[in-house]
Design a protein around this motif. Structure first.
Motif, mmCIF file in Angstrom:
data_model
loop_
_atom_site.group_PDB
_atom_site.id
_atom_site.type_symbol
_atom_site.label_atom_id
_atom_site.label_comp_id
_atom_site.label_asym_id
_atom_site.label_seq_id
_atom_site.Cartn_x
_atom_site.Cartn_y
_atom_site.Cartn_z
ATOM 1 N N UNK A 190 -29.467 2.687 22.916
ATOM 2 C CA UNK A 190 -29.183 4.139 22.576
ATOM 3 C C UNK A 190 -27.727 4.368 22.373
ATOM 4 N N UNK A 191 -26.813 3.384 23.199
ATOM 5 C CA UNK A 191 -25.456 3.460 22.710
ATOM 6 C C UNK A 191 -24.870 4.790 23.466
ATOM 7 N N UNK A 192 -25.470 5.119 24.508
ATOM 8 C CA UNK A 192 -25.047 6.301 25.449
ATOM 9 C C UNK A 192 -25.727 6.114 26.619
ATOM 10 N N UNK A 193 -25.072 6.734 27.632
ATOM 11 C CA UNK A 193 -25.630 6.989 28.818
ATOM 12 C C UNK A 193 -25.580 7.987 29.588
ATOM 13 N N UNK A 194 -25.084 9.010 28.911
ATOM 14 C CA UNK A 194 -25.017 10.307 29.290
ATOM 15 C C UNK A 194 -26.798 10.916 29.167
ATOM 16 N N UNK A 195 -26.905 11.668 30.175
ATOM 17 C CA UNK A 195 -28.303 12.028 30.410
ATOM 18 C C UNK A 195 -28.949 13.019 29.214
ATOM 19 N N UNK A 196 -27.998 13.840 28.771
ATOM 20 C CA UNK A 196 -28.454 14.718 27.918
ATOM 21 C C UNK A 196 -28.456 14.001 26.529
ATOM 22 N N UNK A 197 -27.695 13.321 26.116
ATOM 23 C CA UNK A 197 -27.764 12.521 24.744
ATOM 24 C C UNK A 197 -28.805 11.443 24.847
ATOM 25 N N UNK A 198 -29.257 10.791 26.065
ATOM 26 C CA UNK A 198 -30.175 10.046 26.023
ATOM 27 C C UNK A 198 -31.731 10.688 25.641
ATOM 28 N N UNK A 199 -31.541 11.859 26.306
ATOM 29 C CA UNK A 199 -32.974 12.668 25.913
ATOM 30 C C UNK A 199 -33.173 13.098 24.726
ATOM 31 N N UNK A 200 -31.952 13.154 23.778
ATOM 32 C CA UNK A 200 -32.063 13.502 21.988
ATOM 33 C C UNK A 200 -32.511 12.026 21.515
ATOM 34 N N UNK A 201 -31.617 11.059 22.025
ATOM 35 C CA UNK A 201 -31.767 9.912 21.175
ATOM 36 C C UNK A 201 -32.902 8.925 21.508
ATOM 37 N N UNK A 202 -33.603 8.974 22.655
ATOM 38 C CA UNK A 202 -34.560 8.063 23.022
ATOM 39 C C UNK A 202 -35.907 8.468 22.330
ATOM 40 N N UNK A 203 -36.401 9.649 22.293
ATOM 41 C CA UNK A 203 -37.751 9.709 21.612
ATOM 42 C C UNK A 203 -38.017 8.919 20.008
ATOM 43 N N UNK A 204 -36.866 8.577 19.537
ATOM 44 C CA UNK A 204 -36.926 7.871 18.264
ATOM 45 C C UNK A 204 -37.159 6.436 18.490
ATOM 46 N N UNK A 205 -36.867 6.054 19.767
ATOM 47 C CA UNK A 205 -36.801 4.577 20.274
ATOM 48 C C UNK A 205 -37.905 4.096 21.099
ATOM 49 N N UNK A 206 -38.902 5.215 21.261
ATOM 50 C CA UNK A 206 -39.938 4.893 22.436
ATOM 51 C C UNK A 206 -40.756 3.558 21.984
ATOM 52 N N UNK A 207 -40.753 3.166 20.791
ATOM 53 C CA UNK A 207 -41.553 1.729 20.325
ATOM 54 C C UNK A 207 -40.689 0.634 20.795
ATOM 55 N N UNK A 208 -39.353 0.656 21.040
ATOM 56 C CA UNK A 208 -38.729 -0.441 21.156
ATOM 57 C C UNK A 208 -38.915 -1.074 22.554
ATOM 58 N N UNK A 209 -39.067 -2.484 22.582
ATOM 59 C CA UNK A 209 -39.378 -3.319 23.679
ATOM 60 C C UNK A 209 -38.354 -3.181 24.781
ATOM 61 N N UNK A 210 -37.170 -3.000 24.301
ATOM 62 C CA UNK A 210 -35.985 -2.952 25.168
ATOM 63 C C UNK A 210 -36.058 -1.501 26.039
ATOM 64 N N UNK A 211 -36.394 -0.313 25.577
ATOM 65 C CA UNK A 211 -36.567 0.848 26.154
ATOM 66 C C UNK A 211 -37.510 0.518 27.031
ATOM 67 N N UNK A 212 -38.609 -0.038 26.772
ATOM 68 C CA UNK A 212 -40.053 -0.029 27.490
ATOM 69 C C UNK A 212 -39.488 -0.899 29.003
ATOM 70 N N UNK A 213 -38.828 -2.127 28.762
ATOM 71 C CA UNK A 213 -38.342 -2.935 29.709
ATOM 72 C C UNK A 213 -37.511 -2.280 30.771
ATOM 73 N N UNK A 214 -36.607 -1.649 30.149
ATOM 74 C CA UNK A 214 -35.600 -0.755 30.909
ATOM 75 C C UNK A 214 -36.114 0.078 31.598
ATOM 76 N N UNK A 215 -36.816 0.795 31.140
ATOM 77 C CA UNK A 215 -37.785 1.778 31.905
ATOM 78 C C UNK A 215 -38.620 1.524 33.013
ATOM 79 N N UNK A 216 -39.220 0.084 32.681
ATOM 80 C CA UNK A 216 -40.138 -0.608 33.767
ATOM 81 C C UNK A 216 -39.160 -1.085 35.025
ATOM 82 N N UNK A 217 -37.882 -1.573 34.455
ATOM 83 C CA UNK A 217 -37.165 -2.128 35.531
ATOM 84 C C UNK A 217 -36.542 -0.675 36.383
ATOM 85 N N UNK A 218 -36.287 0.240 35.817
ATOM 86 C CA UNK A 218 -35.924 1.505 36.467
ATOM 87 C C UNK A 218 -36.767 1.978 37.419
ATOM 88 N N UNK A 219 -38.199 2.053 37.025
ATOM 89 C CA UNK A 219 -39.201 2.489 38.028
ATOM 90 C C UNK A 219 -39.297 1.450 39.372
#
Length: 519
Positions: A190-219
């Motif tokens: 995503x290139x950002x860690x600001x929550x508001x920016x992430x909320x705008x950038x992430x929807x286009x990246x939901x199919x990314x394995x990195x996003x899914x692994x990152x979310x799994x690690x977060x949970x």
């Protein structure tokens, strides 16, 4: 949505932080001056939280850009309605336990009150910062501040407290590592860690394995931090062996901010459809929460130590919160947040009552509490109020949060979850009824036994004269007013959270429920 610039967000976090650096100097100059400084910092933070909540209700979300640098380049704080509610809760609990702590710390931690107050303030910096921050990496920073101070506070207890703190540290470090890995994965794509920016950038990246692994690690990281079954092993010993004031503040804050972080990221940084449909983590969370509700309650029934019973009860109550997240509809999520608030106040009151009993009698075994209501009637009554709310009896707050969870289960046609909510409430009735029957059943006066050592041993450990303390305070007397007053305030808050649940839900929760959740 227009953000109002305000210094209130930074004041909430910075007042305990600044005081924590001043306190060792104040204590070196004059030890008795440390407590007023400690309490003053907590009062400023609590007052700023109330003022922020009023401002958010009247004008909308508040923001503060540290150093004047706007996000995503600068460090940003942001308070919306959900964050405002949590900040009032956390700072209020910090102030209540802080008032209670003076007598308790002098008895249990003689000659160490200044280090205790200093680390306590850093803990409050961490938990309030986790709620106020608008940046994923700074959430990690405040998470570690809260965690490290929790380990330190638990470790200064007696007996097996050091072992309990070490286990807490090991598992907590694993949880933090998972969270930090999640931050790295998200930033890499995503290139950002600001929550508001992430909320705008992430929807286009939901199919990314990195996003899914990152979310799994977060949970996984947040599950460990909130002691969600089966990664709850650190919690029972930490709560049971920590000093009384530490058990109360850690139980009331640390697992709650971890649950808040789970809700904030899952439903506000990510869109609800990601965790519900595209990467269905909520289904797994629902099952884990349901299992925690039942098994935590069963393990609580099996305990003979009062503080350990309350600790396993916390495992069950975390299950309620996570179950609401797992059911992933607006009503269930409302119940989850409401139960988070209610449980913080309820469990804080229960641990303070347990601390008052330990202070006066040295007793911690449930069977030693026989007819304690005759000698400590106010403490027994306030414990009963919190217990009734934990069971889910009206008109207390716990009833209404469980009601929202039940309605959420009905709306989602989750009949197994509905049955398990009711079963867990019956089990809660069983373990609290066991305590209450000893509190109110006639019998011999409580006698301290085992490693607790009793009030006389504690007084002697403090360097005082046991016989003099016994004569002046009396083992059979009520807890001192500075210990009773915070318990009374929390019991009133439990009642008000029930009576005012409608305005709380309509004012703080319904306006910020994320789009995309079934309603």
């Amino acid at each position: 949505m227009t953000l109002q610039q305000s210094a209130l967000p930074i004041l909430i976090v910075a007042s305990p932080l600044v005081a924590s650096f001043l306190l060792p100097l104040v204590g070196w100059w004059r030890r008795e001056a440390a407590y007023p400084v400690f309490l003053g910092a907590l009062a400023i933070s609590a007052g700023a939280s109330v003022a922020a909540a009023q401002a958010v209700l009247a004008e909308g979300p508040l923001a503060y850009h540290l150093g004047g640098w706007a996000p995503p380049w600068g460090i940003a704080f942001r308070i919306d309605l959900l964050a405002a509610l949590l900040l009032v809760l956390l700072s209020g609990m910090g102030l209540a336990v802080g008032v209670f702590s003076k007598r308790s710390v002098l008895r249990e931690l003689p000659e160490r009150e200044v280090p205790f107050y200093t680390v306590y303030l850093l803990l409050m910096t961490g938990v309030t910062g986790m709620v106020a921050t608008a940046d994923m990496f700074n959430l990690y920073v405040f998470l570690e501040i809260a965690s490290l101070t929790s380990y330190a506070l638990v470790s200064i207890g007696s007996g097996r407290a050091v072992v309990a703190a070490f286990r807490y540290l090991v598992l907590g470090t694993v949880g933090a590592a998972f969270y930090l890995l999640a931050v790295g994965y998200l930033y890499s794509v995503a290139g950002t860690l600001n929550m508001a920016d992430l909320a705008e950038v992430l929807p286009a990246l939901y199919e990314s394995n990195a996003v899914r692994v990152g979310f799994a690690f977060f949970v996984v990281g947040m599950a460990i931090k909130m002691a969600l079954f089966p990664v709850h092993a650190w919690l029972p010993a930490a709560y049971a062996h920590a000093p009384s004031a530490v058990s109360a503040i850690v139980a009331a804050t640390t697992t709650k901010v971890a649950a808040y972080a789970l809700i904030r990221v899952t439903f506000f940084v990510f869109e609800p459809r990601f965790a519900v449909e595209l990467f269905p983590v909520t289904a797994l969370l629902g099952v884990a929460g349901a299992v925690a509700m039942v098994l935590g309650s069963v393990l609580a029934i099996a305990q003979t130590d009062l503080k350990r019973m309350l600790a396993y009860s916390s495992v069950a109550q975390v299950g309620y919160i996570v179950l609401g997240v797992g059911m992933a509809n607006a009503t269930a999520l409302t119940g989850s947040v409401l139960h988070l608030v209610n449980h913080s106040v309820m469990k804080g009151c229960l641990f303070l009552a347990a601390g008052a009993i330990l202070y006066r009698t040295g007793c911690r075994e449930i069977v030693q509490l026989r007819h304690l209501s005759r000698r400590m009637p106010w403490t027994a009554a306030l414990f009963s109020v919190a217990a009734f709310s934990m069971i889910g009896l009206p008109p207390f707050g716990g009833f209404f949060s469980k009601m929202y969870l039940i309605l959420g289960a009905i709306e989602g046609e989750q009949w197994v979850f509905l049955a398990l909510i009711l079963l867990s409430s019956v089990l809660a009735l069983a373990y609290f009824a066991n305590v209450l029957r000893y509190l109110y059943v006639p019998g011999e006066a409580p006698v301290a036994a085992g490693p607790a050592g009793g009030a006389e041993a504690a007084a002697n450990a403090a360097g005082g004269q046991g016989d003099e303390v016994r004569e002046r305070e009396g083992l059979a007397g009520e807890a001192p007013l500075p210990m009773l007053a915070p318990m009374f305030a929390l019991a009133v808050a439990i009642l008000l959270l029930g009576l005012l649940n409608g305005p709380i839900v309509s004012g703080f929760l319904e306006p910020v429920l994320p789009e995309g959740l079934p309603r």
